[in-house]
Scaffold this motif. Structure first.
Motif, PDB file in Angstrom:
ATOM      1  N   ILE A  31     -23.375   5.283  61.778  1.00  0.00           N
ATOM      2  CA  ILE A  31     -23.018   4.715  60.473  1.00  0.00           C
ATOM      3  C   ILE A  31     -24.124   5.001  59.453  1.00  0.00           C
ATOM      4  O   ILE A  31     -23.858   5.380  58.316  1.00  0.00           O
ATOM      5  CB  ILE A  31     -22.772   3.196  60.572  1.00  0.00           C
ATOM      6  CG1 ILE A  31     -21.638   2.905  61.553  1.00  0.00           C
ATOM      7  CG2 ILE A  31     -22.418   2.625  59.215  1.00  0.00           C
ATOM      8  CD1 ILE A  31     -21.360   1.420  61.745  1.00  0.00           C
ATOM      9  N   TYR A  85     -23.371   7.210  56.180  1.00  0.00           N
ATOM     10  CA  TYR A  85     -23.544   6.744  54.804  1.00  0.00           C
ATOM     11  C   TYR A  85     -24.587   7.584  54.068  1.00  0.00           C
ATOM     12  O   TYR A  85     -24.435   7.876  52.880  1.00  0.00           O
ATOM     13  CB  TYR A  85     -23.931   5.268  54.773  1.00  0.00           C
ATOM     14  CG  TYR A  85     -22.754   4.329  54.762  1.00  0.00           C
ATOM     15  CD1 TYR A  85     -21.778   4.411  53.776  1.00  0.00           C
ATOM     16  CD2 TYR A  85     -22.617   3.355  55.741  1.00  0.00           C
ATOM     17  CE1 TYR A  85     -20.699   3.552  53.768  1.00  0.00           C
ATOM     18  CE2 TYR A  85     -21.533   2.477  55.739  1.00  0.00           C
ATOM     19  CZ  TYR A  85     -20.576   2.576  54.747  1.00  0.00           C
ATOM     20  OH  TYR A  85     -19.508   1.734  54.744  1.00  0.00           O
ATOM     21  N   ILE A 121     -23.398  -2.264  56.642  1.00  0.00           N
ATOM     22  CA  ILE A 121     -24.095  -2.199  57.928  1.00  0.00           C
ATOM     23  C   ILE A 121     -24.668  -3.565  58.274  1.00  0.00           C
ATOM     24  O   ILE A 121     -24.561  -4.046  59.413  1.00  0.00           O
ATOM     25  CB  ILE A 121     -25.220  -1.138  57.881  1.00  0.00           C
ATOM     26  CG1 ILE A 121     -24.619   0.248  57.666  1.00  0.00           C
ATOM     27  CG2 ILE A 121     -26.029  -1.173  59.166  1.00  0.00           C
ATOM     28  CD1 ILE A 121     -25.655   1.336  57.401  1.00  0.00           C
ATOM     29  N   LEU A 168     -16.315   3.129  55.091  1.00  0.00           N
ATOM     30  CA  LEU A 168     -16.972   2.950  56.392  1.00  0.00           C
ATOM     31  C   LEU A 168     -16.367   3.894  57.432  1.00  0.00           C
ATOM     32  O   LEU A 168     -17.097   4.518  58.208  1.00  0.00           O
ATOM     33  CB  LEU A 168     -16.852   1.489  56.834  1.00  0.00           C
ATOM     34  CG  LEU A 168     -17.482   1.130  58.174  1.00  0.00           C
ATOM     35  CD1 LEU A 168     -18.947   1.522  58.207  1.00  0.00           C
ATOM     36  CD2 LEU A 168     -17.331  -0.362  58.455  1.00  0.00           C
ATOM     37  N   ILE A 217     -18.464   6.640  59.459  1.00  0.00           N
ATOM     38  CA  ILE A 217     -18.586   6.657  60.919  1.00  0.00           C
ATOM     39  C   ILE A 217     -18.146   8.006  61.473  1.00  0.00           C
ATOM     40  O   ILE A 217     -18.798   8.582  62.348  1.00  0.00           O
ATOM     41  CB  ILE A 217     -17.751   5.531  61.557  1.00  0.00           C
ATOM     42  CG1 ILE A 217     -18.215   4.164  61.049  1.00  0.00           C
ATOM     43  CG2 ILE A 217     -17.894   5.569  63.068  1.00  0.00           C
ATOM     44  CD1 ILE A 217     -17.394   3.005  61.603  1.00  0.00           C
TER      45      ILE A 217
END
Lengths: 216, 216
Positions: free
Chosen positions: A176, A180, A200, B172, B176
């Motif tokens: 993650i 990002y 997060i 998100l 991921i």
DNA sequence: TAACATACATACTGGTTGGTATGTTGTCAG
DNA sequence: CTGACAACATACCAACCAGTATGTATGTTA
């Protein structure tokens, strides 16, 4: 003997100068690799930035590749250790420690636009050069293991849910973060990274046992 | 008139040949950019792969940069549309549709080792070239919007939890996916991607309302 | 002090790069 | 039949690249 007192000192100075030249090369190379990637980073540019000449470079390193490997070992690896491995060994509450590390991810425009140095280099060089891949894999493994370890420890102390698989969760956290960082780098926008960090942190809080939520 | 029937046909054939040459250049460029990055992809190599000469290349494209931009617009963008935008408009259950798209991510060694074409190029070129960045940002936005849209639709039909923020969740999910693709590319190991996909699917299932869990 | 090693500095090289200038061929309107 | 144009093909170029060969100043050792 006067020379006996003077010689070792001079020698030490000389050696320190040489080490400083080496260090300046590593820093300049790191910066240029960060800016334009390893393959596109020109040795001449690195030398200009470092303020040294080609002779010095090839005295300290066998090749551009060797210089790149040294950057991984001596610049990137210590950086990850300092930001992720050591802070997680502080003995604090595991989730707090993880949240702290995540929130310490730099979000200044220059940092966000450049992306993650570790991931940048891994993306570029892992498929092309086994020397890079192995060194970078060691760093990723150490990072993941540090996160997994603190999660396991948290489980024994009851501060992390038992149904969490530490290795899986550690891998997911890193995915993650890097994801990002990639999106933010692509958008060239710190807001993307800031929003990501909030998500997060929210996810990390969900790893606490239901009866043990500290906040939120 | 005989020539009146023959001329348009010949002209059409000629034009089709030219378009095929252009298409071969785009495919070859896409492949070479995927292999070694845009900057390191050599025009001569692209020309050899495409089986055309430099004259043809510079007849169809103004520069290497223009060729790269065309690859984004005409190869990468349609690919993302075909894999993420269109499948999510099928009207199926939103979570099922998302899980399906995630599970259709290629996990053959060659694909995993090469990483995500979109993310590769974005990581390399977004900080260096505004032309690339804007085109790639459009693709990322379309991807995120397609996911967010299907999540919103699911919320109105009760198949997605109401406390999920569609835009956040879409960002998100993409983070991921790209994150795991990065880790798998770095490790050069399909197992990493497969494990990532399992984790993503598990997370997607957690977006269903508690009373509406189809499986697991 | 003479031989020697360290730590560079300078000048150069062969190969590769993206890009260009010019030549050639097939097609077609007039 | 003839310019004209589209769609290339070929040959070439300056710039840049990583790497090397060689020179040199400085300190060390015998």
């Amino acid at each position: 003997m006067l020379s006996a007192r003077k010689s070792p000192k001079r020698r030490a100075t000389r050696r320190r100068d040489s080490e400083r030249t080496r260090e300046r090369l590593l820093q300049a190379a790191s910066r240029e690799i960060y800016r334009s990637g390893f393959q596109s980073a020109s040795l001449d540019t690195i030398l200009t930035v470092a303020g040294v000449t080609k002779g010095a470079l090839y005295y300290h390193f066998d090749s551009k590749e060797a210089l790149g490997h040294a950057v991984v070992d001596e610049v990137i690896a210590p950086d990850v250790r300092g930001k992720w491995v050591r802070p997680l060994q502080s003995g604090k509450d595991p989730i707090d420690a993880l949240i702290g590390a995540v929130q310490r991810i730099p979000v200044r425009p220059a940092d966000v636009r450049g992306g993650c140095q570790l991931n940048n280099l891994a993306q570029e060089m892992s498929p092309l050069d086994a020397g890079f891949r192995k060194r970078l894999a060691i760093i990723f493994d150490a990072w993941r293991e540090a996160v997994a370890s603190v999660l396991r420890e948290g489980q024994t102390h009851g501060s992390v849910r038992r149904d969490v698989e530490p290795a899986d969760a550690a891998g997911l956290l890193i995915a993650i973060i890097e994801g990002y960082a990639s999106l933010a780098k692509n958008a060239q926008d710190p807001k993307v990274m800031k929003a990501g960090i909030r998500n997060i942190v929210g996810w990390l809080r969900s790893l606490r046992p239901p009866g043990n939520r500290k906040r939120g």
